[in-house]
Structure formats: structure tokens, C-alpha cells
Design an enzyme around this catalytic site. Structure first.
Site, PDB file in Angstrom:
ATOM      1  N   ASP A  21     -20.442  51.133   2.924  1.00 19.59           N
ATOM      2  CA  ASP A  21     -21.117  52.441   3.000  1.00 19.59           C
ATOM      3  C   ASP A  21     -22.644  52.384   3.053  1.00 19.59           C
ATOM      4  O   ASP A  21     -23.320  53.225   2.439  1.00 19.59           O
ATOM      5  CB  ASP A  21     -20.688  53.325   1.822  1.00 19.59           C
ATOM      6  CG  ASP A  21     -19.206  53.622   1.827  1.00 19.59           C
ATOM      7  OD1 ASP A  21     -18.518  53.224   2.775  1.00 19.59           O
ATOM      8  OD2 ASP A  21     -18.729  54.251   0.859  1.00 19.59           O
ATOM      9  N   LYS A 126     -13.594  55.632   6.114  1.00 18.66           N
ATOM     10  CA  LYS A 126     -12.712  55.818   4.953  1.00 18.66           C
ATOM     11  C   LYS A 126     -12.956  57.184   4.315  1.00 18.66           C
ATOM     12  O   LYS A 126     -14.104  57.577   4.093  1.00 18.66           O
ATOM     13  CB  LYS A 126     -12.904  54.686   3.941  1.00 18.66           C
ATOM     14  CG  LYS A 126     -14.288  54.598   3.299  1.00 18.66           C
ATOM     15  CD  LYS A 126     -14.306  53.421   2.333  1.00 18.66           C
ATOM     16  CE  LYS A 126     -15.566  53.306   1.529  1.00 18.66           C
ATOM     17  NZ  LYS A 126     -15.983  54.461   0.746  1.00 18.66           N
ATOM     18  N   THR A 155     -22.035  52.621  -3.549  1.00 19.99           N
ATOM     19  CA  THR A 155     -22.735  52.369  -4.778  1.00 19.99           C
ATOM     20  C   THR A 155     -21.854  51.508  -5.689  1.00 19.99           C
ATOM     21  O   THR A 155     -20.634  51.604  -5.631  1.00 19.99           O
ATOM     22  CB  THR A 155     -23.109  53.673  -5.529  1.00 19.99           C
ATOM     23  OG1 THR A 155     -21.901  54.395  -5.853  1.00 19.99           O
ATOM     24  CG2 THR A 155     -24.004  54.559  -4.673  1.00 19.99           C
ATOM     25  N   CYS A 159     -17.867  53.373  -4.823  1.00 22.65           N
ATOM     26  CA  CYS A 159     -17.061  52.823  -3.723  1.00 22.65           C
ATOM     27  C   CYS A 159     -16.928  51.303  -3.774  1.00 22.65           C
ATOM     28  O   CYS A 159     -15.905  50.751  -3.373  1.00 22.65           O
ATOM     29  CB  CYS A 159     -17.633  53.281  -2.391  1.00 22.65           C
ATOM     30  SG  CYS A 159     -17.437  55.070  -2.180  1.00 22.65           S
ATOM     31  N   GLN A 199     -13.186  39.256 -19.260  1.00 22.50           N
ATOM     32  CA  GLN A 199     -11.826  38.752 -19.480  1.00 22.50           C
ATOM     33  C   GLN A 199     -11.491  37.635 -18.467  1.00 22.50           C
ATOM     34  O   GLN A 199     -10.445  37.643 -17.836  1.00 22.50           O
ATOM     35  CB  GLN A 199     -10.809  39.880 -19.388  1.00 22.50           C
ATOM     36  CG  GLN A 199     -11.074  40.991 -20.413  1.00 22.50           C
ATOM     37  CD  GLN A 199     -10.124  42.158 -20.245  1.00 22.50           C
ATOM     38  OE1 GLN A 199      -8.985  42.078 -20.677  1.00 22.50           O
ATOM     39  NE2 GLN A 199     -10.600  43.228 -19.619  1.00 22.50           N
TER      40      GLN A 199
HETATM   41  C1  C5J Z   1     -20.063  55.587  -2.511  1.00 18.34           C
HETATM   42  C2  C5J Z   1     -20.108  57.778  -3.448  1.00 18.34           C
HETATM   43  N1  C5J Z   1     -20.173  54.953  -1.342  1.00 18.34           N
HETATM   44  N2  C5J Z   1     -20.940  57.439  -4.419  1.00 18.34           N
HETATM   45  N3  C5J Z   1     -19.788  56.909  -2.472  1.00 18.34           N
HETATM   46  O1  C5J Z   1     -20.225  55.005  -3.554  1.00 18.34           O
HETATM   47  O2  C5J Z   1     -19.643  58.890  -3.423  1.00 18.34           O
END
Ligand code: C5J
Length: 226
Positions: A21, A126, A155, A159, A199
Site C-alpha cells: 500500500d 485489495k 502501515t 495492513c 514467543q
Molecule cells: C493500511 C489502513 N494500508 N491503515 N491501511 O494500513 O487503513
């Protein structure tokens, strides 16, 4: 290669780079991330490292998959549980400075120019946070015999983390590149890094770009041009 919680077994075959993304919606002012009230400038810091990995994978002829989060223009793939969240001025599907927010094909939905894919590289649209939900990513990876994923992008705790968990459940050995992933919330990024490698690597490994580039250079050779 050096990684946490212990060295990552870089394979001779079956390795792919996943870039999550890195689209204008999250990284440039006027997009979805900004509409939600975030400081989008924070995410730009990783661009040089993601670019360096993209160039290395190209050099060694290794596959690269980029994802973009986005919805169909009629939003039939965007449930209210997603569209209704957030107190931002603009919601998914609303018209903003870069076109309709988080809608496929809109200017804001494009991958940032610095990381523009080559024509032969696969882009996975996606509708969800995870790159495996309602996409053909798994089919692409299986068709190419991919077993190991180097994961980058934004982020970290949304995602990127969702994708890494989905990948781990499907049997992929994943390394999250610490300095090639970023969040609007530094504490969430650190928490995510801790969670995935806790872990004894319950979700996978974390490591840095430079040692990865060195390990790639040792293990792979650039194809000879004739
Ligand atoms: C991603 C979001 N790509 N934060 N999307 O993390 O909504």
C-alpha cells in the site's frame, strides 16, 4: 541473514518482496490517511529503503508484488463496518483533492511515483487490510513456488501486520523489514515489531534493510545480459 529473534533463513529459491500500500492515499496530503487526521509525512521516511529493496529484487530477477488498498467505484466491496469508521471530513468513496477516496483507479489510489512498478510486476488490488483477503495473491505466490516473503510498506500495525499474519497462517516464512515499514503512530510500529517476533518468532522475523541487501548480494547473482 541477521534478524530477530534469530537469523532469517534466506532461501536459494522461492523468495519474493511484498510492498504493501505505498499509494498516494496513505502517503500524500489529501488522501485517506490525511482525511483520517494523520500526519502523512511520517510515512515518507521509508521510501529510500523500500526503493533500495525494489531495485535489488529487480537486479536479481526476484519477484516483487505490490498491493494497493481500494474499492470498486460502486463500493460493493466496502462494508459499512469499514466505510463508517473514523471521524474524518471525508469517507471512503467521497470526492477529495486526489479523486474519490480509496477507490480503485482514482489518482490517489496510484502507487507513489518513486516506487512505480514495471509493466511485468504484479499489483494486487485489495479491499481489506490483509493482502490475502479477497485477492489472488496466494495463487500468484503458489504458481511461482514462493515460500519466503520479505514484507515492507504501510502501515505497520494495520495492513502490514494483517498481511504478515495471514501469510504466516498460510505457511509463508516472513521477514518484516523494520526500516522499510512505517506507521502514523511510532508506538504502534514498535509494538507490532515486538509482537511478530515475540514467543520465538510466533509470526516471523524482523530485520533491517542493509543486512538484507548484503545477504541478497552474497546469495544471488544478477543475471548476465547478452
Ligand atoms: C493500511 C489502513 N494500508 N491503515 N491501511 O494500513 O487503513
Amino acid at each position: 541473514m541477521p534478524a530477530q529473534p534469530y537469523p532469517y533463513p534466506l532461501p536459494n529459491t522461492g523468495l519474493a518482496l511484498i510492498i504493501i500500500d505505498m499509494q498516494r492515499d496513505f502517503i500524500e496530503p489529501g488522501g485517506f490517511g490525511h482525511a483520517l487526521g494523520n500526519d502523512v509525512s511520517l510515512l515518507r521516511s521509508i521510501i529510500p529503503r523500500v526503493k533500495a529493496l525494489q531495485e535489488a529484487f529487480r537486479r536479481y530477477g526476484l519477484p516483487i508484488f505490490q498491493t494497493v488498498e481500494g474499492h470498486l467505484p460502486d463500493l460493493s466491496d466496502c462494508p459499512p463496518s469499514k466505510r463508517d469508521r473514523g471521524n474524518g471530513s471525508l469517507k471512503i468513496g467521497d470526492r477529495g483533492p486526489m479523486g474519490r477516496i480509496l477507490v480503485l483507479g482514482e489518482p490517489g489510489n496510484a502507487i507513489i511515483p518513486e516506487l512505480a512498478p514495471l509493466p511485468n510486476e504484479v499489483i494486487i488490488p485489495k479491499p481489506g487490510k490483509g493482502a490475502f483477503y479477497a485477492t489472488d495473491l496466494d495463487a500468484h505466490l503458489k504458481a511461482q513456488g514462493i515460500t519466503h516473503l520479505i514484507i515492507t510498506g504501510v502501515t505497520t500495525e494495520v495492513c502490514v501486520q494483517t498481511t504478515m499474519r495471514e501469510a504466516n497462517d498460510r505457511g509463508y516464512e516472513c521477514l518484516l523489514v523494520e526500516d522499510a515499514t512505517e506507521s502514523y503512530f511510532p508506538a504502534f510500529k514498535q509494538a507490532t515489531l515486538g509482537m511478530v517476533r515475540a514467543q520465538d518468532g510466533i509470526i516471523g522475523w524482523t530485520g533491517f534493510t542493509e543486512p538484507l541487501l548484503s545477504a541478497l548480494a552474497l546469495q544471488y547473482k544478477a543475471p548476465v545480459m547478452t
